[in-house]
Design an enzyme around this catalytic site. Sequence first.
Site, PDB file in Angstrom:
ATOM      1  N   LYS A  29       0.838  -1.209   0.000  1.00 36.35           N
ATOM      2  CA  LYS A  29       0.000   0.000   0.000  1.00 36.35           C
ATOM      3  C   LYS A  29       0.870   1.256   0.000  1.00 36.35           C
ATOM      4  CE  LYS A  29      -4.167  -1.913   2.110  1.00 36.35           C
ATOM      5  NZ  LYS A  29      -5.049  -1.862   3.289  1.00 36.35           N
ATOM      6  N   LYS A  86      -7.319 -12.229  -9.249  1.00 36.04           N
ATOM      7  CA  LYS A  86      -8.492 -12.362  -8.375  1.00 36.04           C
ATOM      8  C   LYS A  86      -9.600 -11.386  -8.750  1.00 36.04           C
ATOM      9  CE  LYS A  86      -7.866 -11.720  -3.923  1.00 36.04           C
ATOM     10  NZ  LYS A  86      -7.823 -11.819  -2.461  1.00 36.04           N
ATOM     11  N   LYS A 140     -12.474  -5.492  -6.327  1.00 37.87           N
ATOM     12  CA  LYS A 140     -13.140  -4.212  -6.539  1.00 37.87           C
ATOM     13  C   LYS A 140     -12.241  -3.245  -7.305  1.00 37.87           C
ATOM     14  CE  LYS A 140     -16.020  -0.902  -4.543  1.00 37.87           C
ATOM     15  NZ  LYS A 140     -15.762   0.366  -3.909  1.00 37.87           N
TER      16      LYS A 140
HETATM   17  P1  AMP Z   1     -11.463  -7.560   0.398  1.00 37.88           P
HETATM   18  O1  AMP Z   1     -12.453  -6.498   0.693  1.00 37.88           O
HETATM   19  O2  AMP Z   1     -11.030  -7.624  -1.015  1.00 37.88           O
HETATM   20  O3  AMP Z   1     -10.297  -7.580   1.371  1.00 37.88           O
HETATM   21  O4  AMP Z   1     -12.206  -8.954   0.651  1.00 37.88           O
HETATM   22  C1  AMP Z   1     -12.719  -9.335   1.899  1.00 37.88           C
HETATM   23  C2  AMP Z   1     -12.745 -10.866   1.989  1.00 37.88           C
HETATM   24  O5  AMP Z   1     -13.494 -11.416   0.880  1.00 37.88           O
HETATM   25  C3  AMP Z   1     -11.367 -11.517   1.863  1.00 37.88           C
HETATM   26  O6  AMP Z   1     -10.719 -11.632   3.093  1.00 37.88           O
HETATM   27  C4  AMP Z   1     -11.703 -12.887   1.278  1.00 37.88           C
HETATM   28  O7  AMP Z   1     -12.104 -13.766   2.302  1.00 37.88           O
HETATM   29  C5  AMP Z   1     -12.893 -12.619   0.403  1.00 37.88           C
HETATM   30  N1  AMP Z   1     -12.501 -12.426  -1.013  1.00 37.88           N
HETATM   31  C6  AMP Z   1     -12.176 -11.267  -1.628  1.00 37.88           C
HETATM   32  N2  AMP Z   1     -11.942 -11.455  -2.945  1.00 37.88           N
HETATM   33  C7  AMP Z   1     -12.106 -12.780  -3.170  1.00 37.88           C
HETATM   34  C8  AMP Z   1     -12.022 -13.603  -4.338  1.00 37.88           C
HETATM   35  N3  AMP Z   1     -11.735 -13.086  -5.530  1.00 37.88           N
HETATM   36  N4  AMP Z   1     -12.255 -14.920  -4.203  1.00 37.88           N
HETATM   37  C9  AMP Z   1     -12.590 -15.445  -2.992  1.00 37.88           C
HETATM   38  N5  AMP Z   1     -12.687 -14.727  -1.864  1.00 37.88           N
HETATM   39  C10 AMP Z   1     -12.461 -13.408  -1.938  1.00 37.88           C
END
Ligand code: AMP
Length: 344
Positions: free
Chosen positions: A118, A205, A208
């Site tokens: 970051k 992956k 967002k």
């Molecule tokens: P984030 O807001 O991207 O940190 O996502 C929050 C949680 O969602 C993560 O800790 C993962 O458990 C799950 N997550 C996010 N992106 C993915 C993905 N592409 N595939 C599976 N799980 C995901």
Amino acid sequence: MENQSLQKKVVLTCAQPTGKLHLGNYIGAVRQWVKMQEDYECYFGIVDMHAITMPYVPAELRKNTYMCAAQYLACGLDPDKCSMFIQSNVRGHAELTWILACLCPIGQLERMTQFKDKARKLSEGAGGVSIGSGLLFYPVLMAADILIYNADLVPVGEDQKQHMELARDLAQKFNNTYSPTFNLPEAYIPKTGARIMSLQNPDAKMSKSDKNALGSLYMIDTPDVLRKKIMSAVTDSGSEVKFAEEKSGISNLISIMSSVTDKSVSDIESEFAGKQYGAFKKAVADAVIAKFDPIRIKYEELMTDKAYLESVLKRGAAAAQRRADKMMSKVYRKAGYVDAISSK
Ligand code: AMP
Ligand code: TRP
């Protein structure tokens, strides 16, 4: 002591208020939480204090916090079975961060991969934005989020392993420095629930921050939008609906199909043997829409009722506060602080 074994384990997890949740968040996180509330004493925090460690817009943070709360409820988090709260609404997270920070070697924070990533992004950005100290202390705040509830289990994604190790180290350090106080929390990383990949770049992956708007499926997308994104998903030039490493696009669609229908990969392969990609994509779109449409409808209804959302968050914060206060009075006593204000 006797009923200790009858007490439910305490689960705590938190997520940043990112606004719209995508299929990866649903499969990899929210779906698990909905299951866990049946068997554990669960606390779910929307961490707005973490959200300000990167540049942000206050009005968006406020809106995103409501949106996330409404989406979690629409997915099935039940205020009668778990406590959902906003981090800044519970006193103690920041106070415990301070005490843990005084035990935490600064080098350990500087070595955190997420901090380095970051910080690099911020300094590479247009004009080079300065890096706030909050970003360095992010993992200490996360440790405080966990330890203040004396959580046993912490559902997190793979990328949070290093932060979980720090939370355990700090718990141990507090216990050694003062006296045994905190459980050592365990990370709970779901075995099932494949990583969901971007529809436009199946080697990255679903996220967002994907620049390509067609790459991610959001639970509050309308059926038309979901269908359009799935029909335009990148696939290879073959035509066989088969899970294989070199067919990352079609394999991702098979994983998605399997996750939203609970059918096995091999059942899906046999069902679509001899069918074209187009027909398979149409079936994936139908399945995703069947899963997400009721969630979107419920979400839209909840977003028109802020008073209800606030009442759920108020109740969640009150339950979280009761547990946090118990830990904080222990922590303050052990740290040697004098309490001259509480009624005795
Ligand atoms: P984030 O807001 O991207 O940190 O996502 C929050 C949680 O969602 C993560 O800790 C993962 O458990 C799950 N997550 C996010 N992106 C993915 C993905 N592409 N595939 C599976 N799980 C995901
Ligand atoms: N850092 C976590 C993430 O980005 C969010 C988080 C903050 C968290 N505090 C937490 C997760 C406490 C679990 C427990 O996903």
